[in-house]
Design an enzyme around this catalytic site. Structure first.
Site, mmCIF file in Angstrom:
data_model
loop_
_atom_site.group_PDB
_atom_site.id
_atom_site.type_symbol
_atom_site.label_atom_id
_atom_site.label_comp_id
_atom_site.label_asym_id
_atom_site.label_seq_id
_atom_site.Cartn_x
_atom_site.Cartn_y
_atom_site.Cartn_z
ATOM 1 N N ASP A 299 0.862 -1.179 0.000
ATOM 2 C CA ASP A 299 0.000 0.000 0.000
ATOM 3 C C ASP A 299 0.895 1.224 0.000
ATOM 4 O O ASP A 299 2.091 1.151 0.319
ATOM 5 C CB ASP A 299 -0.898 -0.001 1.247
ATOM 6 C CG ASP A 299 -1.966 1.091 1.232
ATOM 7 O OD1 ASP A 299 -2.256 1.624 0.145
ATOM 8 O OD2 ASP A 299 -2.521 1.400 2.304
ATOM 9 N N HIS A 300 0.340 2.349 -0.376
ATOM 10 C CA HIS A 300 1.036 3.629 -0.255
ATOM 11 C C HIS A 300 0.646 4.276 1.062
ATOM 12 O O HIS A 300 -0.543 4.414 1.363
ATOM 13 C CB HIS A 300 0.641 4.562 -1.403
ATOM 14 C CG HIS A 300 1.126 4.118 -2.746
ATOM 15 N ND1 HIS A 300 0.357 4.199 -3.888
ATOM 16 C CD2 HIS A 300 2.299 3.572 -3.132
ATOM 17 C CE1 HIS A 300 1.046 3.741 -4.920
ATOM 18 N NE2 HIS A 300 2.221 3.344 -4.473
ATOM 19 N N LEU A 473 -4.842 4.456 0.600
ATOM 20 C CA LEU A 473 -5.961 3.599 0.193
ATOM 21 C C LEU A 473 -5.682 2.901 -1.135
ATOM 22 O O LEU A 473 -6.548 2.831 -2.009
ATOM 23 C CB LEU A 473 -7.266 4.405 0.125
ATOM 24 C CG LEU A 473 -7.541 5.336 1.313
ATOM 25 C CD1 LEU A 473 -8.880 6.029 1.145
ATOM 26 C CD2 LEU A 473 -7.467 4.586 2.626
ATOM 27 N N HIS A 474 -4.478 2.346 -1.257
ATOM 28 C CA HIS A 474 -4.081 1.637 -2.474
ATOM 29 C C HIS A 474 -3.590 0.218 -2.174
ATOM 30 O O HIS A 474 -2.520 -0.186 -2.627
ATOM 31 C CB HIS A 474 -2.966 2.412 -3.196
ATOM 32 C CG HIS A 474 -3.334 3.814 -3.548
ATOM 33 N ND1 HIS A 474 -2.391 4.814 -3.727
ATOM 34 C CD2 HIS A 474 -4.541 4.393 -3.768
ATOM 35 C CE1 HIS A 474 -3.002 5.939 -4.042
ATOM 36 N NE2 HIS A 474 -4.314 5.709 -4.067
ATOM 37 N N PRO A 475 -4.345 -0.595 -1.432
ATOM 38 C CA PRO A 475 -3.890 -1.969 -1.162
ATOM 39 C C PRO A 475 -3.817 -2.778 -2.457
ATOM 40 O O PRO A 475 -4.665 -2.631 -3.347
ATOM 41 C CB PRO A 475 -4.967 -2.510 -0.213
ATOM 42 C CG PRO A 475 -6.176 -1.684 -0.491
ATOM 43 C CD PRO A 475 -5.664 -0.321 -0.838
#
Length: 556
Positions: A299-300, A473-475
């Site tokens: 994630d980021h 919110l980039h899983p």
């Protein structure tokens, strides 16, 4: 259509699932079922771009996941929202349209078995998906389903951020999804005529008019069903929770999981595909021993660099109830005004240090000081830049808590576990402060709010990140493509060790790309739709991309 027999069953009506539903049903002979655990996407808060914090911050359209205590983030349990609604996370996200850097896809293609995932292979599918309001070119599409517009940047703070970046020595880029990602400039958003263009709006709604597509909402899939005694095990459908009953829905060709980086590995493990020791511990029969299921989670992480604003021109003035009523009325009646934008209208990408080949820090600028999901309301006129590393080296996992499909899985990202990630985040804060210190912000810049000027040393910045860092919110990457022992699918998204089962969503990315994930997820679903349908891939692109000619010796 009332039959429970289909050619394809798609589990999850998120970004990828909506694309597949549309492209597969272009063939009128194919019967396709889409199962979505959440409700329909009728809420105005979903379709009004500026209101995205509402579905993002509650559990009505959202799985509302939280991580286990993160060991390198002061043991905080961190928020991990995932869309549970038609459109999936594309119905609750911030609508930023970013493709990632060309070298991300070159990195994918360098892995064994993934040669056809190069930038030259992917660019045609980005173009196929996109309908850009400003028109198309060799990089951008102008006739696809996904409507994309560019921020107008009317608030002077947007332009100040871009100008300050140039004063600090960074380039201006007029299209960070085109030839040159590196630099600061206006940002694109999946907004059309003042409304969110989710994957449901772009792909699913048009396809639902076809008689060969059936969509069922509030349908929780318990596990994938397999043909008894088949070798290799063959998926023949799914088991769906129906009150106290479990219904079997059959697929004659394939079951395709599109649940995303959390739910797809969860469903694979519930179906007996995963680490054999962990499955046996939960009493789940092992169907295919794949240790990589749920591993490699990425994630980021980002943080906000916030300043007070000396002029009353920020969005803080739109936060009182009277202003919200005016904004809502204008949006409802005309589709214009502050309600018709996501407010992330400028941003960009820079490199954190000399020797970094392509940008590893991303910016989203916002003319307000507030948390991403609205959980910490603005209390003064301010502005902020979201900044975070793009290619984290920390790795996490998704694991079952039990064999109950209704119980949320264990999620751990291990944010900031590595010194490399901490080093890049420190650079992000220092470089952002430098941008905000430029003359373009002199008339606007008030006191430093978060972090304060007192936060200076590596240790102080690290402590600040542990306390205030948030997921971007980039899983992704928890069922990654590849051919090694930790890969879950091959380059065509087929799950190793079984037949008739694919995973198509952000979980199959080998590594997270440098940017937001909605556009790349839609691209990979477009590309894999051609693969599933047996179509000839689109011709490869020969368009070049920018890499700083002196990246080895200069940072900007």
């Amino acid at each position: 259509m009332t039959t429970d027999f289909f050619d394809y069953i798609i589990v999850g009506a998120g970004s990828a699932g909506c694309v597949l539903a549309n492209r597969l049903t272009e063939d009128p002979q194919l019967r396709v079922l889409v199962l979505e655990a959440g409700p329909a996407d009728h809420s105005l808060f979903i379709h009004m771009p500026s209101a995205f914090a509402y579905p993002l911050a509650n559990d009505r359209y959202n799985w509302y996941y939280h991580t286990d205590p993160e060991p390198f983030m002061d043991q905080r349990s961190m928020y991990c929202p995932r869309g549970r609604v038609l459109g999936g996370s594309s119905s609750i996200n911030g609508m930023v349209y970013i493709r990632g850097h060309a070298l991300d896809y070159e990195g994918w293609a360098s892995r064994p078995g993934l040669a056809n995932w190069s930038y030259a292979d992917c660019l045609p599918y980005f173009r196929k998906a996109e309908h850009r309001a400003r028109g198309g070119d060799a990089y951008r599409g102008d006739s696809g389903p996904l409507k994309v517009s560019t921020g107008a940047c009317r608030n002077p703070l947007y332009s100040a951020f871009i100008e300050a970046g140039q004063q600090a020595g960074y380039a201006y880029t007029d299209d960070m999804n085109g030839y040159r990602q590196e630099g600061l400039g206006p940002m694109d958003m999946t907004v059309h005529k003042g409304r969110r263009c989710s994957a449901a709006v772009a792909y699913l709604r048009p396809a639902m008019k076809r008689p060969n597509l059936q969509v069922r909402t509030r349908a929780l899939v318990a596990r994938v069903a397999f043909e008894p005694g088949s070798s290799p095990p063959r998926a023949i459908g799914v088991q769906v929770v129906n009150g106290q009953r479990i219904d079997l829905l059959r697929a004659s060709r394939e079951v395709i999981l599109c649940g995303g980086a959390i739910n797809s590995p969860q469903l694979l493990q519930l179906s007996g595909i995963g680490d054999p020791d962990a499955l046996r511990h939960l009493g789940i029969a092992v169907l295919a021993p794949l240790r990589g299921v749920g591993a490699n989670l990425q994630d980021h992480l980002e943080t906000y660099v916030q300043y007070a604003c000396k002029e009353p021109i920020t969005l803080y003035g739109a936060m009182n109830w009277r202003a919200k009523l005016r904004i809502g009325a204008q949006w409802l009646l005309q589709g214009t005004g502050l309600g018709a934008t996501n407010h992330f209208e400028s941003g960009g990408f820079i490199r954190s240090a000399a020797g970094v080949r392509h940008p590893d820090l991303q910016y989203h600028f916002l003319p307000m000081a507030i948390s991403y999901d609205g959980s910490a309301p603005a209390s003064f006129h301010g502005f902020q830049a979201h900044v975070g590393p793009m290619r984290p080296t920390s790795r996490g996992h998704v694991r079952l808590r039990s064999a109950d499909p209704k119980e949320p899985p264990q999620i751990l990202f291990n944010y900031m576990a590595t010194e490399q990630d901490r080093k890049e985040m420190r650079a992000g804060i220092r470089l952002t402060r430098e941008i905000f210190a430029q003359p373009a912000f002199d008339r606007f810049r008030g006191r430093a709010v978060c972090p304060t000027d007192a936060v200076q040393t590596d240790a102080e910045i690290d402590a600040h990140i542990r306390a205030h860092g948030e997921s971007a919110l980039h899983p992704s990457c928890s069922c990654r493509m590849g051919s090694d022992e930790w890969a879950v699918t091959d380059g065509s998204a087929r799950v190793h060790g079984v037949a008739g089962l694919r995973v198509v969503d952000a979980s199959i990315m080998p590594d997270v790309v440098s940017g937001n994930l909605n556009a790349p997820t839609i691209m990979l679903a477009e590309k894999l739709a051609d693969t599933i349908c047996g179509k000839t891939p689109l011709p490869r692109s020969d368009m070049p991309y920018f890499v700083h000619p002196q990246y080895k010796s200069v940072q900007r």
